[in-house]
Scaffold this active site. Structure first.
Site, PDB file in Angstrom:
ATOM      1  N   ARG A  59      -2.552  11.208  -0.797  1.00 31.75           N
ATOM      2  CA  ARG A  59      -3.929  11.430  -0.327  1.00 31.75           C
ATOM      3  C   ARG A  59      -4.227  12.852   0.125  1.00 31.75           C
ATOM      4  O   ARG A  59      -5.216  13.454  -0.275  1.00 31.75           O
ATOM      5  CB  ARG A  59      -4.128  10.559   0.911  1.00 31.75           C
ATOM      6  CG  ARG A  59      -5.083   9.460   0.735  1.00 31.75           C
ATOM      7  CD  ARG A  59      -5.283   8.791   2.066  1.00 31.75           C
ATOM      8  NE  ARG A  59      -5.628   7.402   1.802  1.00 31.75           N
ATOM      9  CZ  ARG A  59      -6.019   6.550   2.729  1.00 31.75           C
ATOM     10  NH1 ARG A  59      -6.074   6.925   3.985  1.00 31.75           N
ATOM     11  NH2 ARG A  59      -6.322   5.322   2.415  1.00 31.75           N
ATOM     12  N   GLU A 112       0.845  -1.203   0.000  1.00 29.34           N
ATOM     13  CA  GLU A 112       0.000   0.000   0.000  1.00 29.34           C
ATOM     14  C   GLU A 112       0.872   1.241   0.000  1.00 29.34           C
ATOM     15  O   GLU A 112       2.056   1.172   0.349  1.00 29.34           O
ATOM     16  CB  GLU A 112      -0.915   0.005   1.237  1.00 29.34           C
ATOM     17  CG  GLU A 112      -2.133  -0.878   1.061  1.00 29.34           C
ATOM     18  CD  GLU A 112      -3.104  -0.789   2.218  1.00 29.34           C
ATOM     19  OE1 GLU A 112      -2.772  -0.176   3.247  1.00 29.34           O
ATOM     20  OE2 GLU A 112      -4.202  -1.353   2.092  1.00 29.34           O
ATOM     21  N   HIS A 171     -10.064  11.170   3.486  1.00 27.46           N
ATOM     22  CA  HIS A 171      -9.923  10.350   2.284  1.00 27.46           C
ATOM     23  C   HIS A 171     -10.399  11.202   1.123  1.00 27.46           C
ATOM     24  O   HIS A 171     -11.444  11.844   1.214  1.00 27.46           O
ATOM     25  CB  HIS A 171     -10.769   9.083   2.413  1.00 27.46           C
ATOM     26  CG  HIS A 171     -10.422   8.050   1.398  1.00 27.46           C
ATOM     27  ND1 HIS A 171     -10.768   8.170   0.072  1.00 27.46           N
ATOM     28  CD2 HIS A 171      -9.728   6.898   1.509  1.00 27.46           C
ATOM     29  CE1 HIS A 171     -10.298   7.122  -0.583  1.00 27.46           C
ATOM     30  NE2 HIS A 171      -9.666   6.337   0.260  1.00 27.46           N
ATOM     31  N   ARG A 227      -1.508   9.258   9.564  1.00 27.92           N
ATOM     32  CA  ARG A 227      -1.479   7.809   9.750  1.00 27.92           C
ATOM     33  C   ARG A 227      -1.003   7.098   8.487  1.00 27.92           C
ATOM     34  O   ARG A 227      -1.453   7.388   7.382  1.00 27.92           O
ATOM     35  CB  ARG A 227      -2.895   7.341  10.083  1.00 27.92           C
ATOM     36  CG  ARG A 227      -3.052   5.848  10.193  1.00 27.92           C
ATOM     37  CD  ARG A 227      -4.517   5.473  10.289  1.00 27.92           C
ATOM     38  NE  ARG A 227      -5.184   5.639   9.024  1.00 27.92           N
ATOM     39  CZ  ARG A 227      -5.850   4.666   8.384  1.00 27.92           C
ATOM     40  NH1 ARG A 227      -5.940   3.468   8.919  1.00 27.92           N
ATOM     41  NH2 ARG A 227      -6.445   4.899   7.233  1.00 27.92           N
TER      42      ARG A 227
HETATM   43  C1  LIG Z   1     -14.016   2.719   5.452  1.00 28.59           C
HETATM   44  C2  LIG Z   1     -12.830   2.445   6.335  1.00 28.59           C
HETATM   45  C3  LIG Z   1     -11.772   1.692   5.861  1.00 28.59           C
HETATM   46  C4  LIG Z   1     -10.657   1.447   6.693  1.00 28.59           C
HETATM   47  N1  LIG Z   1      -9.647   0.625   6.248  1.00 28.59           N
HETATM   48  C5  LIG Z   1      -8.625   0.312   7.094  1.00 28.59           C
HETATM   49  C6  LIG Z   1      -7.621  -0.635   6.713  1.00 28.59           C
HETATM   50  O1  LIG Z   1      -7.667  -1.206   5.631  1.00 28.59           O
HETATM   51  N2  LIG Z   1      -6.617  -0.895   7.609  1.00 28.59           N
HETATM   52  C7  LIG Z   1      -6.530  -0.299   8.828  1.00 28.59           C
HETATM   53  O2  LIG Z   1      -5.585  -0.562   9.597  1.00 28.59           O
HETATM   54  N3  LIG Z   1      -7.484   0.595   9.211  1.00 28.59           N
HETATM   55  C8  LIG Z   1      -8.525   0.885   8.392  1.00 28.59           C
HETATM   56  N4  LIG Z   1      -9.488   1.761   8.801  1.00 28.59           N
HETATM   57  C9  LIG Z   1      -9.415   2.290  10.177  1.00 28.59           C
HETATM   58  C10 LIG Z   1      -9.817   1.184  11.159  1.00 28.59           C
HETATM   59  O3  LIG Z   1     -10.910   0.464  10.625  1.00 28.59           O
HETATM   60  C11 LIG Z   1     -10.217   1.760  12.514  1.00 28.59           C
HETATM   61  O4  LIG Z   1      -9.262   2.668  12.954  1.00 28.59           O
HETATM   62  C12 LIG Z   1     -10.345   0.630  13.543  1.00 28.59           C
HETATM   63  O5  LIG Z   1     -11.237  -0.343  13.075  1.00 28.59           O
HETATM   64  C13 LIG Z   1     -10.824   1.186  14.872  1.00 28.59           C
HETATM   65  O6  LIG Z   1     -11.144   0.113  15.709  1.00 28.59           O
HETATM   66  P1  LIG Z   1     -11.687   0.403  17.165  1.00 28.59           P
HETATM   67  O7  LIG Z   1     -11.922  -0.915  17.796  1.00 28.59           O
HETATM   68  O8  LIG Z   1     -10.825   1.386  17.824  1.00 28.59           O
HETATM   69  O9  LIG Z   1     -13.093   1.148  16.883  1.00 28.59           O
HETATM   70  P2  LIG Z   1     -14.379   0.677  16.089  1.00 28.59           P
HETATM   71  O10 LIG Z   1     -14.162  -0.512  15.279  1.00 28.59           O
HETATM   72  O11 LIG Z   1     -14.923   1.884  15.419  1.00 28.59           O
HETATM   73  O12 LIG Z   1     -15.361   0.268  17.280  1.00 28.59           O
HETATM   74  C14 LIG Z   1     -15.856   1.229  18.171  1.00 28.59           C
HETATM   75  C15 LIG Z   1     -16.927   0.573  19.008  1.00 28.59           C
HETATM   76  O13 LIG Z   1     -17.317   1.429  20.069  1.00 28.59           O
HETATM   77  C16 LIG Z   1     -18.732   1.475  20.155  1.00 28.59           C
HETATM   78  N5  LIG Z   1     -19.091   2.734  20.805  1.00 28.59           N
HETATM   79  C17 LIG Z   1     -18.784   4.003  20.413  1.00 28.59           C
HETATM   80  N6  LIG Z   1     -19.282   4.872  21.311  1.00 28.59           N
HETATM   81  C18 LIG Z   1     -19.906   4.157  22.290  1.00 28.59           C
HETATM   82  C19 LIG Z   1     -20.628   4.493  23.460  1.00 28.59           C
HETATM   83  N7  LIG Z   1     -20.842   5.754  23.843  1.00 28.59           N
HETATM   84  N8  LIG Z   1     -21.142   3.497  24.215  1.00 28.59           N
HETATM   85  C20 LIG Z   1     -20.969   2.206  23.853  1.00 28.59           C
HETATM   86  N9  LIG Z   1     -20.308   1.821  22.730  1.00 28.59           N
HETATM   87  C21 LIG Z   1     -19.778   2.798  21.970  1.00 28.59           C
HETATM   88  C22 LIG Z   1     -19.169   1.336  18.717  1.00 28.59           C
HETATM   89  O14 LIG Z   1     -20.517   0.981  18.634  1.00 28.59           O
HETATM   90  C23 LIG Z   1     -18.208   0.264  18.245  1.00 28.59           C
HETATM   91  O15 LIG Z   1     -18.642  -1.001  18.672  1.00 28.59           O
HETATM   92  C24 LIG Z   1     -10.601   2.010   7.994  1.00 28.59           C
HETATM   93  C25 LIG Z   1     -11.665   2.787   8.453  1.00 28.59           C
HETATM   94  C26 LIG Z   1     -12.780   2.997   7.639  1.00 28.59           C
HETATM   95  C27 LIG Z   1     -13.921   3.817   8.177  1.00 28.59           C
END
Ligand SMILES: Cc1cc2nc3c(=O)[nH]c(=O)nc-3n(C[C@H](O)[C@H](O)[C@H](O)COP(=O)(O)OP(=O)(O)OC[C@H]3O[C@@H](n4cnc5c(N)ncnc54)[C@H](O)[C@@H]3O)c2cc1C
Length: 536
Positions: free
Chosen positions: A289, A121, A243, A385
């Protein structure tokens, strides 16, 4: 909030985890395996969050031709001088172990010749992206949910939204320790009290603070705002990754048009057909980007356009169907035949680089409170990032945090007060919430987006102060709803982004200011200190 004496029993666990993305579920599985009683509190269904939407993959050194040094260097270059070296090394060196753990969980990574297939990438000097075709996050999320459902020590609380953390100082007790939290149960509209010695915030990012975002609806910065209210420092909030090309269509919420479309010759056009990248960068559509996002933003603001267009129609239909099956199908569903017409696109908020300041064990400024994943600022991403570095960060810090928790002596429980609803009634005008929500996201987009100026930031700060007053009044007088809680958090996060942006007098990484276009000689993080004893 005034605090009445305890009247009902709180829900007691060893550890509370807020969020069910990769960060939260990894921590839950590791703690559950060590026989800890864990509550996973998540505001919608367990599968909702950014993790399930991740397409590309997970970065890790997995090939003998690659090295930790190279992955560290690539991360530091992307981070524009602001990555924390220790955190970067920590993540890079623990990344292969994290991938191996996902394999033991059963994630079906794509293979080639009996080995993991490694994709390459932008910004990576070697092939090091482990993936599951082009839907890595969905496969990871599905696999971990299956595991969690079969783990007896883990209790899932879906449709429960964190309202606020309960800390000892807010109860008039000594020190600043997290004792538990309040969460709104959507089914009953009741606010429940959860209690544990340790709480992990894994609530993801804050993309929804902007009008256009690639993030799911859950990304409202709840963990960042709650940690700030609880007394945690917040770092580098001005660095929001945009993005360049998100589909612009009233019925296509947050659909990404992959950078590979530009890689295959897609041209960016103004509504009159002018190819505008010619006047922005010699690399044209293949510029990095942030450069492409800035160029699109410039042209949209200058011309007053709602969107620009990405044209790949010169490629044959069979090529588009085989290379971009999802994009082709989704656009066609919405009436856009990409083999015949250009795709309307806008840049969109994609990743929150800053967040709750956390150390190498995920510990925050509040004892017993951890922050991991996109909610946290571990120092890995600096000012920008590197692609595919975020999923791996979720796992590495989930592992480090759970190790810390397993080595920590459990605290005796303190009696916690119930949530006080004695002074509130049902909201009279819900329109206030939807109106303020729309207003906030639009002015954040217009004034605190890709290109910033002192004037724009001042305008935004002024509006944020007005909204904060209005929302606080609403919060004090009416029953809480998920929409109100999210709006309250979004406005708080907006305030943190604007304040961080105002304090950076240079252009670095993802922060670009027309008033300070140059790079400062010394790279320093932006650290915001919460006011002591802030009112709820
Ligand atoms: C379209 C897209 C493509 C991406 N592609 C990549 C990739 O290819 N590689 C990579 O490394 N990263 C990628 N990213 C970034 C990556 O997906 C995220 O940074 C990562 O998944 C974050 O994980 P997390 O567990 O921190 O949060 P999340 O997966 O967002 O989970 C957050 C959780 O917290 C819960 N939550 C939030 N607020 C509350 C609340 N007040 N009370 C209770 N629950 C709550 C939500 O419901 C959810 O379950 C991408 C992001 C997007 C949007």
């Amino acid at each position: 909030m005034s605090i009445p004496p305890t009247t009902t029993q709180p829900l007691i666990f060893d550890v509370l985890i807020v969020g069910s993305g990769l960060a939260g579920l990894s921590a839950a599985l590791l703690l559950g395996a060590a026989n800890k009683r864990v509550a996973v509190i998540t505001k919608r269904s367990t599968s909702e969050g950014s993790t399930a939407w991740a397409q590309g993959g997970i970065a890790a050194v997995w090939n003998k031709n690659d090295s930790f040094e190279a992955h560290v260097d690539d991360t530091l270059i992307a981070g524009a001088g602001l990555c924390d070296l220790a955190a970067t090394r920590f993540v890079v060196e623990n990344a292969p172990k994290a991938i191996a753990w996902l394999q033991t969980m059963g994630v079906p990574f794509s293979q080639a010749d009996g080995e993991l297939h490694l994709a390459r990438e932008g910004g990576h000097s070697a092939r090091r992206i482990v993936h599951v075709t082009d839907a890595t996050g969905a496969a990871v999320q599905r696999t971990l949910i299956d595991r969690v459902l079969n783990m007896p020590h883990i209790t899932l609380f879906e449709n429960h939204t964190l309202v606020d953390l309960i800390t000892s100082d807010k109860l008039g007790l000594a020190g600043r320790r997290c004792l538990g939290l309040y969460a709104l149960d959507d089914a009953t509209s009741q606010v429940l009290t959860f209690q544990a010695s340790q709480t992990i915030l894994a609530t993801g990012g804050a993309g929804k603070v902007y009008l256009y975002t690639t993030n799911p609806d859950t990304a409202t910065g709840d963990g960042i705002a709650a940690a700030w209210r609880a007394g945690c420092r917040v770092q580098n909030m001005e660095f929001i990754q945009f993005h360049p090309t998100c589909l612009f269509h009233p019925h296509a919420k947050s659909f990404l048009i992959s950078e590979a479309v530009r890689g295959e010759g897609g041209c960016l056009l103004l509504p009159d057909g002018t190819r505008f990248m010619l006047r922005h960068d010699p690399r044209l559509e293949l510029a990095p980007r942030d450069v492409v996002a800035r160029a699109i933003d410039f042209e949209m603001k200058k011309g007053g356009f709602d969107c620009v267009y990405l044209d790949i129609s010169h490629q044959p239909l069979t090529f588009l169907q085989s290379h971009f099956p999802n994009i082709y199908a989704r656009c066609l569903e919405l009436g856009i035949d990409i083999s015949k017409q250009p795709i309307p696109v806008v840049p969109a908020a994609h990743y929150t680089c800053g967040g709750v300041l956390a150390d190498l064990r995920g510990r925050t400024d509040v004892t017993g409170l951890y922050a991991i994943g996109e909610t946290a600022c571990s120092g890995l991403h600096g000012a920008n990032r590197l692609a595919s570095n975020s999923l791996v960060e979720c796992m590495v810090f989930a592992q480090a945090t759970t190790q810390d928790i397993l080595q920590t002596v459990t605290q005796p429980m303190t009696a916690l007060p119930d949530w006080d609803e004695s002074q509130v009634s049902d909201a009279d005008e819900a329109v206030v919430i939807s109106h303020n929500w729309d207003e906030l996201r639009r002015f954040m987009w217009d004034y605190v987006g890709i290109v910033r100026t002192n004037k724009r930031l001042e305008r935004a700060a002024h509006r944020i102060a007005l909204l904060q007053g209005e929302i606080q009044e609403f919060y004090a007088h009416f029953h809480v709803t998920r929409d109100l809680l999210e709006l309250r958090n979004l406005v708080q996060v907006a305030d943190l982004i604007v304040r961080s942006a105002q304090s950076r007098h240079e252009s670095r990484g993802l922060h670009f200011s027309r008033d300070y276009p140059d790079l400062a000689p010394v790279a320093l993080p932006t650290l915001l200190m919460p006011p002591v004893n802030q009112a709820r």
